[in-house]
Design a protein around this motif. Sequence first.
Motif, PDB file in Angstrom:
ATOM      1  N   SER A 173      -1.017  -8.076   4.553  1.00 47.26           N
ATOM      2  CA  SER A 173      -1.090  -6.726   3.976  1.00 47.26           C
ATOM      3  C   SER A 173       0.065  -5.854   4.454  1.00 47.26           C
ATOM      4  O   SER A 173       0.648  -5.090   3.675  1.00 47.26           O
ATOM      5  CB  SER A 173      -2.420  -6.075   4.348  1.00 47.26           C
ATOM      6  OG  SER A 173      -3.506  -6.845   3.867  1.00 47.26           O
ATOM      7  N   MET A 174       0.398  -5.981   5.732  1.00 44.17           N
ATOM      8  CA  MET A 174       1.516  -5.194   6.256  1.00 44.17           C
ATOM      9  C   MET A 174       2.829  -5.604   5.626  1.00 44.17           C
ATOM     10  O   MET A 174       3.677  -4.755   5.327  1.00 44.17           O
ATOM     11  CB  MET A 174       1.576  -5.355   7.781  1.00 44.17           C
ATOM     12  CG  MET A 174       0.394  -4.740   8.508  1.00 44.17           C
ATOM     13  SD  MET A 174       0.405  -5.108  10.269  1.00 44.17           S
ATOM     14  CE  MET A 174       1.932  -4.349  10.774  1.00 44.17           C
ATOM     15  N   GLU A 175       3.020  -6.888   5.393  1.00 45.26           N
ATOM     16  CA  GLU A 175       4.244  -7.342   4.731  1.00 45.26           C
ATOM     17  C   GLU A 175       4.325  -6.815   3.306  1.00 45.26           C
ATOM     18  O   GLU A 175       5.399  -6.391   2.852  1.00 45.26           O
ATOM     19  CB  GLU A 175       4.292  -8.867   4.741  1.00 45.26           C
ATOM     20  CG  GLU A 175       4.521  -9.463   6.127  1.00 45.26           C
ATOM     21  CD  GLU A 175       4.514 -10.977   6.099  1.00 45.26           C
ATOM     22  OE1 GLU A 175       4.296 -11.552   5.000  1.00 45.26           O
ATOM     23  OE2 GLU A 175       4.729 -11.593   7.164  1.00 45.26           O
ATOM     24  N   LYS A 176       3.173  -6.830   2.597  1.00 47.87           N
ATOM     25  CA  LYS A 176       3.178  -6.284   1.243  1.00 47.87           C
ATOM     26  C   LYS A 176       3.481  -4.789   1.255  1.00 47.87           C
ATOM     27  O   LYS A 176       4.228  -4.278   0.411  1.00 47.87           O
ATOM     28  CB  LYS A 176       1.828  -6.537   0.583  1.00 47.87           C
ATOM     29  CG  LYS A 176       1.555  -8.004   0.287  1.00 47.87           C
ATOM     30  CD  LYS A 176       0.193  -8.184  -0.360  1.00 47.87           C
ATOM     31  CE  LYS A 176      -0.083  -9.658  -0.635  1.00 47.87           C
ATOM     32  NZ  LYS A 176      -1.425  -9.852  -1.248  1.00 47.87           N
ATOM     33  N   GLN A 177       2.893  -4.067   2.217  1.00 41.94           N
ATOM     34  CA  GLN A 177       3.150  -2.635   2.330  1.00 41.94           C
ATOM     35  C   GLN A 177       4.624  -2.357   2.638  1.00 41.94           C
ATOM     36  O   GLN A 177       5.239  -1.463   2.033  1.00 41.94           O
ATOM     37  CB  GLN A 177       2.260  -2.033   3.407  1.00 41.94           C
ATOM     38  CG  GLN A 177       2.426  -0.526   3.574  1.00 41.94           C
ATOM     39  CD  GLN A 177       1.536   0.024   4.665  1.00 41.94           C
ATOM     40  OE1 GLN A 177       0.806  -0.744   5.304  1.00 41.94           O
ATOM     41  NE2 GLN A 177       1.591   1.323   4.886  1.00 41.94           N
ATOM     42  N   MET A 178       5.173  -3.123   3.552  1.00 46.86           N
ATOM     43  CA  MET A 178       6.584  -2.932   3.881  1.00 46.86           C
ATOM     44  C   MET A 178       7.473  -3.288   2.703  1.00 46.86           C
ATOM     45  O   MET A 178       8.477  -2.599   2.437  1.00 46.86           O
ATOM     46  CB  MET A 178       6.942  -3.780   5.097  1.00 46.86           C
ATOM     47  CG  MET A 178       6.242  -3.353   6.385  1.00 46.86           C
ATOM     48  SD  MET A 178       6.572  -4.452   7.763  1.00 46.86           S
ATOM     49  CE  MET A 178       8.339  -4.249   7.916  1.00 46.86           C
ATOM     50  N   ARG A 179       7.102  -4.336   1.977  1.00 48.28           N
ATOM     51  CA  ARG A 179       7.896  -4.708   0.801  1.00 48.28           C
ATOM     52  C   ARG A 179       7.830  -3.614  -0.262  1.00 48.28           C
ATOM     53  O   ARG A 179       8.849  -3.269  -0.892  1.00 48.28           O
ATOM     54  CB  ARG A 179       7.386  -6.036   0.252  1.00 48.28           C
ATOM     55  CG  ARG A 179       8.295  -6.626  -0.826  1.00 48.28           C
ATOM     56  CD  ARG A 179       7.754  -7.946  -1.348  1.00 48.28           C
ATOM     57  NE  ARG A 179       7.621  -8.912  -0.269  1.00 48.28           N
ATOM     58  CZ  ARG A 179       6.450  -9.360   0.202  1.00 48.28           C
ATOM     59  NH1 ARG A 179       5.306  -8.893  -0.312  1.00 48.28           N
ATOM     60  NH2 ARG A 179       6.403 -10.247   1.169  1.00 48.28           N
ATOM     61  N   GLU A 181       7.253  -0.457   0.295  1.00 51.34           N
ATOM     62  CA  GLU A 181       8.016   0.686   0.795  1.00 51.34           C
ATOM     63  C   GLU A 181       9.514   0.478   0.601  1.00 51.34           C
ATOM     64  O   GLU A 181      10.236   1.410   0.197  1.00 51.34           O
ATOM     65  CB  GLU A 181       7.705   0.896   2.278  1.00 51.34           C
ATOM     66  CG  GLU A 181       8.414   2.089   2.909  1.00 51.34           C
ATOM     67  CD  GLU A 181       7.944   3.406   2.371  1.00 51.34           C
ATOM     68  OE1 GLU A 181       8.673   4.404   2.515  1.00 51.34           O
ATOM     69  OE2 GLU A 181       6.840   3.447   1.786  1.00 51.34           O
ATOM     70  N   ARG A 182       9.966  -0.741   0.858  1.00 55.22           N
ATOM     71  CA  ARG A 182      11.400  -1.016   0.645  1.00 55.22           C
ATOM     72  C   ARG A 182      11.755  -0.926  -0.838  1.00 55.22           C
ATOM     73  O   ARG A 182      12.828  -0.425  -1.199  1.00 55.22           O
ATOM     74  CB  ARG A 182      11.738  -2.404   1.199  1.00 55.22           C
ATOM     75  CG  ARG A 182      11.673  -2.502   2.723  1.00 55.22           C
ATOM     76  CD  ARG A 182      12.270  -3.804   3.205  1.00 55.22           C
ATOM     77  NE  ARG A 182      12.212  -3.928   4.650  1.00 55.22           N
ATOM     78  CZ  ARG A 182      11.254  -4.556   5.311  1.00 55.22           C
ATOM     79  NH1 ARG A 182      10.265  -5.123   4.640  1.00 55.22           N
ATOM     80  NH2 ARG A 182      11.264  -4.631   6.629  1.00 55.22           N
ATOM     81  N   ASP A 183      10.857  -1.440  -1.703  1.00 54.96           N
ATOM     82  CA  ASP A 183      11.110  -1.337  -3.141  1.00 54.96           C
ATOM     83  C   ASP A 183      11.159   0.123  -3.581  1.00 54.96           C
ATOM     84  O   ASP A 183      11.990   0.507  -4.417  1.00 54.96           O
ATOM     85  CB  ASP A 183      10.029  -2.083  -3.920  1.00 54.96           C
ATOM     86  CG  ASP A 183      10.077  -3.588  -3.689  1.00 54.96           C
ATOM     87  OD1 ASP A 183      11.140  -4.074  -3.253  1.00 54.96           O
ATOM     88  OD2 ASP A 183       9.063  -4.273  -3.922  1.00 54.96           O
ATOM     89  N   ARG A 184      10.263   0.941  -3.004  1.00 54.05           N
ATOM     90  CA  ARG A 184      10.264   2.361  -3.356  1.00 54.05           C
ATOM     91  C   ARG A 184      11.569   3.027  -2.922  1.00 54.05           C
ATOM     92  O   ARG A 184      12.178   3.798  -3.681  1.00 54.05           O
ATOM     93  CB  ARG A 184       9.075   3.060  -2.698  1.00 54.05           C
ATOM     94  CG  ARG A 184       8.929   4.532  -3.063  1.00 54.05           C
ATOM     95  CD  ARG A 184       7.768   5.157  -2.314  1.00 54.05           C
ATOM     96  NE  ARG A 184       8.043   5.238  -0.895  1.00 54.05           N
ATOM     97  CZ  ARG A 184       8.708   6.233  -0.323  1.00 54.05           C
ATOM     98  NH1 ARG A 184       9.185   7.223  -1.054  1.00 54.05           N
ATOM     99  NH2 ARG A 184       8.916   6.247   0.978  1.00 54.05           N
TER     100      ARG A 184
END
Length: 394
Positions: A173-179, A181-184
């Motif tokens: 979940s943290m990796e998806k959130q970070m991904r 955030e980076r996409d945003r």
Amino acid sequence: MEVLIVLIVVAVLVAIILIRAVRIVPQARTGIVERLGKYQATKGAGLTLMIPFIDRMRPLIDMREQVVSFPPQPVITEDNLVVSIDTVVYFQVNDAKAATYEINNYIHAVEQLTTTTLRNVVGGMNLEQALTSRDSINNQLRGVLDEATGKWGLRVSRVELKAIDPPLSIQDSMEKQMRAERDRRAAILTAEGTKQAEILTAEGQRQSAILEAEGDAQSRILRANAEAEAIHVVFEAIHEGRPDPDLLAYKYLETLPKIAEGDANTMWVIPAELTDAIGRMGAAFGGGSEGAGISDLLSPTRSGDEGSSGGSDSGPAGDSSGEAEAGGRRRRREPRPTTAAELQESSQSVAKITDTPLEEALAPPAILEDEHSPTAKRALGATTDPFESPHQEE
């Protein structure tokens, strides 16, 4: 033989006594000497003499700073997530006597105290705070351990969290959130770049349009000035040549076929002065009256000796004298700029052109500059009705 055996036994006893009486303590080590089971002294590095069979030295204690890495410990955070935390403790023995008599196994005691303190500290934080507050956790652990181990003769210098491992599902979940955030952030940066590019493009197009409009305005000004100069030159040449009425009448007749060109021309616009010109021409070629009408000249049955009821009051001499007088009153003017360099040097600009009144801008240059000449008076006084006679008022 018996004497030899006694000597051997005595030698062995002396050796044992010497071994028990003399001890060598290495550097950075400390020995605790007990006499008859009671603490006697703390011996440092070097040669130490003891009473055999009465004094006894306990195992040496290492006085150097020690680093102990404890195995991962499961800790529950405030948001009920189990994380695995590895800790590293840096400590040093300051008091060998306290470390020997105050605690049974100070390393095991430091490990257990670290585990419990870590659970208390991390248990009051959520996962995000636990991951981002390592310095705060280290300081709290070091303060608690240093205070608790002080009576054990230990000094805890540092406590470090080597690793904080959340569950695998939380890691995903943290990796998806970070991904995300980076996409945003990437989308924001792309949008900002596109915005700046469009702004620069629009600015460039605006500057290009402005320059193109200025160039078009200057080109129109130069063309208008050139046409004005050409009209002025032709006008001056015509007046300097002093054309007679016969030439003007002939030019009028040459213009009539051009007016009739085209299949869609069902109506002719004939100038009011044409009848006067044709009358003059008829008088020149036929010797008749100058006031002949246009219908009489164009009729095939018209004979050259028929007279006309109208006539002109002013002759060529009168026109010549009027034009000479008008030429004397003609105003001098400066030539208009017809090149880009002349336009730039002159004070003429687009703002000056736009401020000019519409009637003055549309008025013919010849009439504006020579408004008192007979030709200008005839042009200004001409009627718009093609069938109205120019001498009707007479």
